[in-house]
Scaffold this active site. Structure first.
Site, PDB file in Angstrom:
ATOM      1  N   HIS A  85       0.855  -1.079   0.040  1.00 51.45           N
ATOM      2  CA  HIS A  85      -0.130  -0.232   0.136  1.00 51.45           C
ATOM      3  C   HIS A  85       0.829   1.359   0.097  1.00 51.45           C
ATOM      4  O   HIS A  85       1.761   1.342   0.726  1.00 51.45           O
ATOM      5  CB  HIS A  85      -0.828   0.074   1.224  1.00 51.45           C
ATOM      6  CG  HIS A  85      -2.213  -0.956   1.079  1.00 51.45           C
ATOM      7  ND1 HIS A  85      -3.388  -0.460   2.036  1.00 51.45           N
ATOM      8  CD2 HIS A  85      -2.335  -1.888   0.334  1.00 51.45           C
ATOM      9  CE1 HIS A  85      -4.234  -1.667   1.591  1.00 51.45           C
ATOM     10  NE2 HIS A  85      -3.666  -2.578   0.513  1.00 51.45           N
ATOM     11  N   TYR A 120      -9.291   5.804   7.065  1.00 55.20           N
ATOM     12  CA  TYR A 120      -9.532   6.250   8.446  1.00 55.20           C
ATOM     13  C   TYR A 120     -10.525   7.408   8.541  1.00 55.20           C
ATOM     14  O   TYR A 120     -10.186   8.626   8.107  1.00 55.20           O
ATOM     15  CB  TYR A 120      -7.993   6.519   9.255  1.00 55.20           C
ATOM     16  CG  TYR A 120      -7.076   5.759   9.483  1.00 55.20           C
ATOM     17  CD1 TYR A 120      -6.362   5.290   8.383  1.00 55.20           C
ATOM     18  CD2 TYR A 120      -6.759   5.092  10.607  1.00 55.20           C
ATOM     19  CE1 TYR A 120      -5.370   4.093   8.493  1.00 55.20           C
ATOM     20  CE2 TYR A 120      -5.807   4.302  10.809  1.00 55.20           C
ATOM     21  CZ  TYR A 120      -5.072   3.847   9.888  1.00 55.20           C
ATOM     22  OH  TYR A 120      -4.114   2.892  10.164  1.00 55.20           O
ATOM     23  N   PRO A 155      -4.221   1.425  18.369  1.00 56.50           N
ATOM     24  CA  PRO A 155      -4.085   0.769  17.381  1.00 56.50           C
ATOM     25  C   PRO A 155      -3.970   1.760  16.026  1.00 56.50           C
ATOM     26  O   PRO A 155      -3.883   1.437  14.969  1.00 56.50           O
ATOM     27  CB  PRO A 155      -5.051  -0.327  17.101  1.00 56.50           C
ATOM     28  CG  PRO A 155      -6.193  -0.095  18.077  1.00 56.50           C
ATOM     29  CD  PRO A 155      -5.543   0.574  19.239  1.00 56.50           C
ATOM     30  N   LYS A 185       0.809   0.894  15.049  1.00 53.77           N
ATOM     31  CA  LYS A 185       2.257   0.919  15.575  1.00 53.77           C
ATOM     32  C   LYS A 185       2.325  -0.518  16.595  1.00 53.77           C
ATOM     33  O   LYS A 185       3.783  -0.730  16.689  1.00 53.77           O
ATOM     34  CB  LYS A 185       2.460   2.040  16.265  1.00 53.77           C
ATOM     35  CG  LYS A 185       2.747   3.167  15.499  1.00 53.77           C
ATOM     36  CD  LYS A 185       3.977   3.263  14.618  1.00 53.77           C
ATOM     37  CE  LYS A 185       3.683   3.894  13.360  1.00 53.77           C
ATOM     38  NZ  LYS A 185       3.868   2.890  11.951  1.00 53.77           N
ATOM     39  N   TYR A 189       4.012   7.030   9.822  1.00 48.85           N
ATOM     40  CA  TYR A 189       2.992   5.783   9.557  1.00 48.85           C
ATOM     41  C   TYR A 189       3.669   4.473   8.997  1.00 48.85           C
ATOM     42  O   TYR A 189       3.760   3.673   9.346  1.00 48.85           O
ATOM     43  CB  TYR A 189       1.617   6.380   8.527  1.00 48.85           C
ATOM     44  CG  TYR A 189       0.890   5.092   8.615  1.00 48.85           C
ATOM     45  CD1 TYR A 189       0.948   4.127   7.648  1.00 48.85           C
ATOM     46  CD2 TYR A 189      -0.418   5.321   9.440  1.00 48.85           C
ATOM     47  CE1 TYR A 189      -0.154   3.103   7.597  1.00 48.85           C
ATOM     48  CE2 TYR A 189      -1.391   4.244   9.306  1.00 48.85           C
ATOM     49  CZ  TYR A 189      -1.282   3.162   8.359  1.00 48.85           C
ATOM     50  OH  TYR A 189      -2.360   2.275   8.479  1.00 48.85           O
TER      51      TYR A 189
END
Ligand code: FAS
Ligand code: PHB
Length: 391
Positions: free
Chosen positions: A75, A203, A295, A299, A387
């Site tokens: 991704h 998200y 979450p 991480k 990220y």
């Protein structure tokens, strides 16, 4: 009572313990893993879904990356939504990095298979594990298996036994400092054998609460909605979950959502937690035994792997060079990275969740944070480098 001696005892056969065992084994260091649950129980826990490039490299280097390379999904970005508006964060365009979507269950399965093939010892369903003497050069680990008591003398104990394990709990409270933030909500997660609603993770912040659209493969999806901390999963029928998820997504995505019967449904509480230091004589803490992150930033698993990436060479150096430099430096080195991941996970959680107690001012600040992120390449690069994983 049986008694024997090994170089390292690892407590916990989660990703941290299994990866540490793999790295030590490949360096010729003898380690036994003690796990209180059965292999099926460990594999039945549905947890993380995203691997940082550093984690993928670690697994490749440990010789357990074949299936990840074949089945993992690369991704190059994620989508962040805020009250129906969406912004793609393009990791590749911003910083030339990506993540791999490959479930923790599969990582654990690959590590278990490699350990079974090599014949390295894992004692599953090890009961009443206790540790002693870790402030001496001959720590002792005791456990029971099928009613028989066992004692292992070793050089080092690696506490990879998660947040509720015995390792951190065995450290005198006066020797430990903890830092914690408990969030007033949890994540209700559903696993479903339907194609993901989008190519990449979404998200989403909505006034009804946070939602996350994730996946495990092109045929299996993972979805989450923020729920109050005291919520129970059995209070949520599948229909109720799908209705709530749709309500929190932008209309186009909601329309595309492919729903079906859940094959797993559970609620994970959210907390930020760090224990300092990570070393107590010959006992070392790694993974969730040492820290917990919400979450939101993906991480948890990656941080556990980063700890192992620091601890394994330190222990190997002790045996190869009789040097204690690595083990002396482990705690400070790991904590520096841990706190940066804690910060990022807290920041993502603060941006995307509804915090009733912060009121209208808090919501305006969240909106301003999203608007800044949407309009600033620097802000997007910062999110991208955190990220995809800091060095
Ligand atoms: P683990 O907890 O995975 O493993 C510890 C092992 O030690 C367990 O197998 C346990 O049975 C064993 N153990 C415990 N006490 C013992 C004892 N006394 N004796 C012997 N063995 C003992 N992270 C993400 O990145 N994304 C997510 O979406 C995500 N979702 C999560 C959902 C839930 C419900 C939970 C709890 C965690 C989630 N995490 C997520 C974080 C998770 O992936 C952890 O970071 C990861 O499992 C950490 O790995 P370990 O440190 O190996 O700990
Ligand atoms: C998951 O797929 O379970 C997942 C993905 C990203 C997160 C958390 C969980 O931030």
């Amino acid at each position: 009572m049986t008694a024997r001696r090994v170089q390292v005892v690892i407590i916990g056969a989660g990703p941290a313990g299994l990866t540490l065992g793999r790295l030590l084994e490949r360096a010729g260091v003898e380690a036994v893993i003690l796990e209180r649950r059965s292999p099926d129980y460990v594999l039945g826990r549905i947890r993380a879904g995203v691997l940082e490039q550093g984690t993928a490299d670690l697994l490749e280097g440990a010789g357990v990356g074949d299936r990840m390379r074949a089945e993992g999904l690369i991704h190059d970005g994620i989508e962040i939504g805020f009250d129906g508006e969406t912004r793609r964060i393009d990791f590749d365009a911003l910083i030339g990095r990506h993540v791999i979507v490959y479930g923790q269950t599969e990582v654990t399965r690959d590590l278990m298979a490699a350990r079974a093939e090599s014949g390295a010892e894992t004692v599953y369903e090890a009961a009443d594990v206790s540790i002693a003497g870790f402030d001496t050069v001959r720590p002792i680990v005791r456990y029971r298996k099928d009613g028989v008591a066992h004692e292992i003398t070793c050089d080092f104990i690696a506490g990879c036994d998660g947040f509720h394990g015995v390792s951190r709990a065995s450290v005198p409270p006066s020797a430990l400092r903890t830092f914690e933030r408990i969030y007033p909500f949890g994540w209700l997660g559903v696993l479903v054998d339907r194609p993901p609603v989008a190519e990449e993770l979404i998200y989403a912040h909505h006034e009804r609460g946070f939602a996350l659209c994730s996946m495990r493969s092109p045929r299996r999806s993972r979805y989450y909605v923020q729920v109050p901390a005291e919520e129970k999963a059995d209070a949520w029928s599948d229909d109720r979950f799908w209705d709530e998820l749709r309500a929190r997504l932008d209309p186009v995505t909601a329309e595309k959502l492919a729903t079906g019967p859940s094959i797993e449904k559970s609620i994970a509480p959210l907390r930020s937690f760090v224990a300092e230091p990570l070393r107590f004589g010959r006992l070392f803490l790694a993974g969730d035994a040492a820290h917990i992150v919400p979450p939101t930033g993906a991480k948890g698993l990656n941080l556990a792997m980063a700890d192992v990436r620091a601890l394994a060479p330190a222990l190997i150096e002790f045996y190869d060079d009789r040097s204690e430099a690595g083990i002396d430096a482990y705690s400070a080195k790991a904590l520096s990275r841990i706190w940066k991941a804690e910060r990022f996970s807290w920041w993502m959680t603060s941006l995307l969740h509804v915090f009733p107690e912060t009121g209208d001012f808090g919501r305006r600040i969240q909106r301003a944070e999203f608007d800044y992120l949407s309009g600033s390449r620097a802000a997007q690069e910062s999110l991208a480098e955190n990220y995809t994983g800091l060095p």
